[in-house]
Motif scaffolding. Structure first.
Motif, short mmCIF file in Angstrom:
data_model
loop_
_atom_site.label_atom_id
_atom_site.label_comp_id
_atom_site.label_asym_id
_atom_site.label_seq_id
_atom_site.Cartn_x
_atom_site.Cartn_y
_atom_site.Cartn_z
N GLN A 1 1.02 -1.13 0.13
CA GLN A 1 0.07 0.00 0.08
C GLN A 1 0.87 1.15 -0.04
N PRO A 2 0.52 2.23 -0.79
CA PRO A 2 1.21 3.46 -0.79
C PRO A 2 1.35 4.35 0.37
N ALA A 3 0.64 4.08 1.31
CA ALA A 3 0.70 4.62 2.56
C ALA A 3 1.93 3.97 3.54
N LEU A 4 2.22 2.88 3.11
CA LEU A 4 3.39 2.27 4.04
C LEU A 4 4.60 2.37 3.22
N SER A 5 4.86 2.81 2.01
CA SER A 5 6.06 2.73 1.32
C SER A 5 7.26 3.34 1.72
N ASN A 6 6.92 4.62 2.64
CA ASN A 6 8.19 5.43 2.87
C ASN A 6 8.35 5.17 4.62
N ARG A 7 7.38 4.35 5.05
CA ARG A 7 7.43 4.05 6.49
C ARG A 7 8.88 3.21 6.66
N LEU A 8 9.38 3.33 7.97
CA LEU A 8 10.73 2.80 8.34
C LEU A 8 10.23 1.24 8.71
N PHE A 9 11.20 0.41 8.08
CA PHE A 9 10.99 -1.27 8.24
C PHE A 9 12.24 -1.33 9.27
N ALA A 10 13.34 -0.82 9.18
CA ALA A 10 14.63 -0.94 9.85
C ALA A 10 15.31 0.19 9.89
N GLN A 11 16.39 0.26 10.76
CA GLN A 11 17.50 1.35 10.55
C GLN A 11 18.82 0.48 10.90
N VAL A 12 19.70 0.34 9.96
CA VAL A 12 20.80 -0.28 10.32
C VAL A 12 21.86 0.82 10.23
N GLN A 13 22.31 1.06 11.47
CA GLN A 13 23.39 2.23 11.56
C GLN A 13 22.74 3.45 10.92
N ASP A 14 23.36 3.95 9.94
CA ASP A 14 22.75 5.26 9.44
C ASP A 14 21.93 4.86 8.03
#
Length: 198
Positions: A15-28
């Motif tokens: 869904q487009p609403a989720l596309s830019n949401r963060l799944f994971a952050q690995v260091q920077d």
């Protein structure tokens, strides 16, 4: 979410609403859901091109948490059975698990192929995980090399570099059923031989 299965879960994630949401952050490095899905699609294309299909068993062994999640989700999505082996497990035990499962596809840290004595010429498919960042200028060096000094055939099976050349192509995706095996974990084997749990 109680009625959500792996097929519908991936539809929700598109869904487009989720596309830019963060799944994971690995260091920077911030990994969005759209990037996750793109990498999963590229992995599917790589594995499909190399004959890996639904129901095949693949050994997954890496010290990288994000890569573990990425490959596991990709294998879940496309019905490949993941067999987890702790990268710190002794080589003899790892080889016993590999022999017991009959798995012939390997996705492991580069050094584990050596310590576990995996002959890449004797397996169906392999992908070596190499966490070393590519040195600056290496791309230009490779592009300028003459065709006579081509890279060895195994160079194309290094992850994550292989993703750069992969193209996510639309493919028919087999439906994952409720009784399909998702993964196999092995018991610790403290009181008996390790047993695979599906």
């Amino acid at each position: 979410m109680s009625n959500t299965n792996i097929n519908s879960l991936f539809e929700i994630l598109r869904q487009p609403a989720l596309s830019n949401r963060l799944f994971a952050q690995v260091q920077d490095d911030k990994i969005t859901y759209s990037r996750l899905l793109e990498e999963i699609g590229k992995l599917h294309a790589i594995f499909q091109k190399n004959g890996v299909k639904k129901g095949d068993k693949v050994i997954l062994s890496t010290n990288d948490d994000y890569y573990t999640a990425l490959f596991f989700l990709a294998f879940l999505r496309y019905g490949t059975v993941t067999i987890f082996i702790d990268p710190d497990v002794p080589a003899r035990r790892a080889m016993a698990i590999i022999e017991k499962t009959g798995a012939n596809i390997f996705v492991m840290d580069t050094d584990l192929f050596v310590t576990r004595g995996i002959d890449v010429n004797a397996v169906s498919f392999f992908l070596k995980i190499n966490k070393e960042a590519q040195k600056k200028g290496m791309l230009f060096d490779r592009l300028l090399k003459s065709k006579k000094t081509a890279a060895s055939p195994t160079d194309e099976f290094i992850f994550p570099a292989i993703l750069n050349a992969a193209v996510e192509a639309p493919q028919t995706i087999e439906n994952i059923e409720a009784d399909d095996v998702a993964y196999i974990l092995f018991t610790s084997g403290t009181t008996s031989d390790p047993r695979g749990v599906m």
